[in-house]
Motif scaffolding. Structure first.
Motif, PDB file in Angstrom:
ATOM      1  N   PRO A 206      10.501   5.866  36.411  1.00  0.00           N
ATOM      2  CA  PRO A 206      11.951   5.723  36.628  1.00  0.00           C
ATOM      3  C   PRO A 206      12.370   4.255  36.583  1.00  0.00           C
ATOM      4  O   PRO A 206      11.723   3.394  37.175  1.00  0.00           O
ATOM      5  CB  PRO A 206      12.155   6.324  38.019  1.00  0.00           C
ATOM      6  CG  PRO A 206      10.854   6.119  38.716  1.00  0.00           C
ATOM      7  CD  PRO A 206       9.782   6.205  37.650  1.00  0.00           C
ATOM      8  N   ARG A 207      13.423   3.979  35.848  1.00  0.00           N
ATOM      9  CA  ARG A 207      13.954   2.618  35.774  1.00  0.00           C
ATOM     10  C   ARG A 207      15.475   2.671  35.782  1.00  0.00           C
ATOM     11  O   ARG A 207      16.078   3.726  36.003  1.00  0.00           O
ATOM     12  CB  ARG A 207      13.430   1.894  34.523  1.00  0.00           C
ATOM     13  CG  ARG A 207      11.916   1.633  34.519  1.00  0.00           C
ATOM     14  CD  ARG A 207      11.558   0.618  33.445  1.00  0.00           C
ATOM     15  NE  ARG A 207      10.117   0.366  33.385  1.00  0.00           N
ATOM     16  CZ  ARG A 207       9.343   0.675  32.358  1.00  0.00           C
ATOM     17  NH1 ARG A 207       9.868   1.251  31.277  1.00  0.00           N
ATOM     18  NH2 ARG A 207       8.063   0.401  32.373  1.00  0.00           N
TER      19      ARG A 207
ATOM     20  N   THR B 186      14.074   1.291  39.843  1.00  0.00           N
ATOM     21  CA  THR B 186      13.293   0.327  39.070  1.00  0.00           C
ATOM     22  C   THR B 186      11.822   0.687  39.172  1.00  0.00           C
ATOM     23  O   THR B 186      11.418   1.458  40.045  1.00  0.00           O
ATOM     24  CB  THR B 186      13.494  -1.106  39.583  1.00  0.00           C
ATOM     25  OG1 THR B 186      13.103  -1.170  40.972  1.00  0.00           O
ATOM     26  CG2 THR B 186      14.956  -1.536  39.448  1.00  0.00           C
ATOM     27  N   ALA B 187      11.041   0.108  38.309  1.00  0.00           N
ATOM     28  CA  ALA B 187       9.594   0.267  38.360  1.00  0.00           C
ATOM     29  C   ALA B 187       8.970  -1.072  38.052  1.00  0.00           C
ATOM     30  O   ALA B 187       9.505  -1.852  37.260  1.00  0.00           O
ATOM     31  CB  ALA B 187       9.116   1.321  37.358  1.00  0.00           C
ATOM     32  N   THR B 188       7.878  -1.374  38.658  1.00  0.00           N
ATOM     33  CA  THR B 188       7.206  -2.637  38.398  1.00  0.00           C
ATOM     34  C   THR B 188       6.640  -2.630  36.990  1.00  0.00           C
ATOM     35  O   THR B 188       6.285  -1.589  36.468  1.00  0.00           O
ATOM     36  CB  THR B 188       6.069  -2.861  39.410  1.00  0.00           C
ATOM     37  OG1 THR B 188       5.110  -1.822  39.237  1.00  0.00           O
ATOM     38  CG2 THR B 188       6.596  -2.860  40.822  1.00  0.00           C
ATOM     39  N   PRO B 189       6.531  -3.821  36.360  1.00  0.00           N
ATOM     40  CA  PRO B 189       5.986  -3.864  34.993  1.00  0.00           C
ATOM     41  C   PRO B 189       4.607  -3.249  34.839  1.00  0.00           C
ATOM     42  O   PRO B 189       4.238  -2.814  33.783  1.00  0.00           O
ATOM     43  CB  PRO B 189       5.967  -5.353  34.677  1.00  0.00           C
ATOM     44  CG  PRO B 189       7.049  -5.948  35.551  1.00  0.00           C
ATOM     45  CD  PRO B 189       6.995  -5.136  36.810  1.00  0.00           C
ATOM     46  N   SER B 190       3.826  -3.214  35.928  1.00  0.00           N
ATOM     47  CA  SER B 190       2.468  -2.703  35.805  1.00  0.00           C
ATOM     48  C   SER B 190       2.431  -1.181  35.765  1.00  0.00           C
ATOM     49  O   SER B 190       1.395  -0.592  35.490  1.00  0.00           O
ATOM     50  CB  SER B 190       1.607  -3.181  36.982  1.00  0.00           C
ATOM     51  OG  SER B 190       2.148  -2.728  38.199  1.00  0.00           O
ATOM     52  N   THR B 191       3.550  -0.522  36.065  1.00  0.00           N
ATOM     53  CA  THR B 191       3.584   0.940  36.069  1.00  0.00           C
ATOM     54  C   THR B 191       3.809   1.432  34.656  1.00  0.00           C
ATOM     55  O   THR B 191       4.937   1.504  34.197  1.00  0.00           O
ATOM     56  CB  THR B 191       4.700   1.466  36.998  1.00  0.00           C
ATOM     57  OG1 THR B 191       4.532   0.898  38.287  1.00  0.00           O
ATOM     58  CG2 THR B 191       4.648   2.987  37.093  1.00  0.00           C
TER      59      THR B 191
ATOM     60  N   SER C  19      10.021  -1.447  26.661  1.00  0.00           N
ATOM     61  CA  SER C  19      11.031  -0.645  27.359  1.00  0.00           C
ATOM     62  C   SER C  19      11.431  -1.234  28.712  1.00  0.00           C
ATOM     63  O   SER C  19      12.560  -1.054  29.158  1.00  0.00           O
ATOM     64  CB  SER C  19      10.522   0.791  27.543  1.00  0.00           C
ATOM     65  OG  SER C  19       9.362   0.829  28.359  1.00  0.00           O
ATOM     66  N   GLN C  20      10.514  -1.949  29.352  1.00  0.00           N
ATOM     67  CA  GLN C  20      10.813  -2.490  30.681  1.00  0.00           C
ATOM     68  C   GLN C  20      11.668  -3.758  30.626  1.00  0.00           C
ATOM     69  O   GLN C  20      12.192  -4.199  31.639  1.00  0.00           O
ATOM     70  CB  GLN C  20       9.517  -2.776  31.426  1.00  0.00           C
ATOM     71  CG  GLN C  20       8.640  -3.822  30.746  1.00  0.00           C
ATOM     72  CD  GLN C  20       7.284  -3.943  31.402  1.00  0.00           C
ATOM     73  OE1 GLN C  20       7.201  -4.138  32.614  1.00  0.00           O
ATOM     74  NE2 GLN C  20       6.217  -3.821  30.622  1.00  0.00           N
ATOM     75  N   TYR C  21      11.816  -4.348  29.426  1.00  0.00           N
ATOM     76  CA  TYR C  21      12.544  -5.605  29.309  1.00  0.00           C
ATOM     77  C   TYR C  21      13.964  -5.439  28.760  1.00  0.00           C
ATOM     78  O   TYR C  21      14.650  -6.424  28.496  1.00  0.00           O
ATOM     79  CB  TYR C  21      11.759  -6.569  28.415  1.00  0.00           C
ATOM     80  CG  TYR C  21      10.386  -6.885  28.964  1.00  0.00           C
ATOM     81  CD1 TYR C  21      10.237  -7.584  30.160  1.00  0.00           C
ATOM     82  CD2 TYR C  21       9.234  -6.455  28.310  1.00  0.00           C
ATOM     83  CE1 TYR C  21       8.989  -7.858  30.674  1.00  0.00           C
ATOM     84  CE2 TYR C  21       7.981  -6.730  28.816  1.00  0.00           C
ATOM     85  CZ  TYR C  21       7.859  -7.431  30.007  1.00  0.00           C
ATOM     86  OH  TYR C  21       6.611  -7.702  30.521  1.00  0.00           O
TER      87      TYR C  21
END
Length: 356
Positions: free
Chosen positions: A329-330, A350-355, A283-285
């Motif tokens: 949130p992104r 945005t959110a960092t990938p580690s979140t 989802s983050q990509y």
């Protein structure tokens, strides 16, 4: 009685289920002292004793744990929850000299028969119960068969099995609150399979959060599959008053919804905000990155494996409540477009990938 008494006779005499009778005679936790005494008294009065062959199932060791999944293989293949869950389970089992047996079945009849076969052949020492359903028949069956189990989520029927649970309403409420803060008034939800407890619970938590914020929820049913998410998105966006934000019950449906919206000419998130659930790695990509509610399936797997092994080895295991699900949130959410259709210029979240 003119015939040999059965476990059903004992259950009827004591006014309980066959599963509770099995729990008592297999020494399992989860039965109150008063109910236990009533069951033992009924068994003594009827002269019933458990079958020694059935009792022996509890002492044999298969060194395997079972996972029986009732899903269409096509849907299962697109759901990132199960691979991550299994990886969490395997991380624990690999150090304990055990393996996991996975069986995918097409319907409930085959599912229940699979559990009976596993018990009859002593192929597993315990099982994980996922995708809990309303009035789930597996709870009583496993108790009757004497198979230890751990449930992912809390059943809506009596159960003596340990529960692994997570407060998902916390994250859903945060999603709705953020969308309302951004100015959205027409917020829709594409729900999951309504036969599953987590599908209806997420739907109900969404509706409650929207109503609590002064809005009126818009809900469309689906089944957690990308295809159903795509169809629901088309239906929602074809409305005279289309929603300006859509909250999907899982990430695969949300990803399909994003693709449909972009095919229809929507600019995301300027003209439509979309969020998912379950915090999948992919989802983050995406572009834009998908806002979602975290879940960490691998944590579910590790915790469930430890709990089930404890139940098998000691006869008892406590319920475990995982940390509450958090909203991530992104960039897929923004204020709704203005009445003339133009987008509001605002920085994306945005959110960092580690979140996760």
């Amino acid at each position: 009685m003119s015939r040999r008494p059965t476990i059903s006779d004992v259950a009827h005499e004591a006014g309980v289920s066959k599963g509770l009778v099995s729990f008592v005679f297999n020494g399992r936790p989860g039965v109150s002292p008063a109910t236990r005494d009533r069951i033992l008294a009924a068994a003594a009065e009827l002269g019933w004793r458990p079958n020694p062959n059935a009792r022996s199932l509890t002492t044999q060791t298969a060194y395997a744990l079972g996972l029986v999944v009732l899903r269409d293989p096509a849907i299962l293949g697109s759901d990132p929850f199960f691979p991550a869950f299994i990886s969490g389970v395997e991380a624990v089992l690999s150090d304990r000299g055990r393996v996991m047996l996975l069986s995918v079945v097409p319907d409930e009849e085959r599912e229940l028969e699979t559990y009976r076969k596993l018990a009859a052949e002593s192929r597993v020492d315990g099982v994980f119960l996922t995708d809990l359903r309303h009035h789930d028949p597996r709870i009583a069956l496993l108790a009757e068969l004497g198979i230890p189990a751990v449930t992912l989520g809390r059943p809506d029927v009596p159960s003596g099995f340990p529960v692994i649970d997570r407060d998902y309403g916390h994250g859903i409420t945060a999603v709705v609150s953020r969308l309302r803060e951004l100015g959205h008034t027409r917020i829709a939800h594409v729900a999951g399979d309504d036969r599953m407890l987590h599908g209806t619970r997420r739907r109900d938590q969404f509706a409650e959060a929207v109503r609590a914020s002064g809005g009126e929820p818009i809900v469309v049913g689906a089944d957690f599959s990308p295809d159903a998410g795509a169809q629901a998105t088309r239906a929602l966006l074809a409305r005279d008053e289309a929603p300006t934000a859509i909250v999907f019950a899982n990430d695969p449906m949300a990803i399909a919804g994003m693709a449909v919206a972009q095919q229809l000419g929507y600019r995301l998130p300027e003209q439509l905000s979309i969020t998912g659930m379950d915090g999948s790695e992919m989802s983050q990509y995406l572009f834009p990155p998908l806002a979602t509610v975290g879940n960490d399936p691998a944590e579910w797997g590790r915790t469930a494996a430890h709990s089930l092994l404890a139940l098998i080895e000691t006869g008892a295991s406590e319920d475990v409540t995982l940390p509450a699900a958090e909203f991530i949130p992104r960039g897929s959410i923004a204020p709704p477009p203005t009445p003339d259709g133009s987008a509001v210029d605002t920085p994306q979240q945005t959110a960092t990938p580690s979140t996760r």
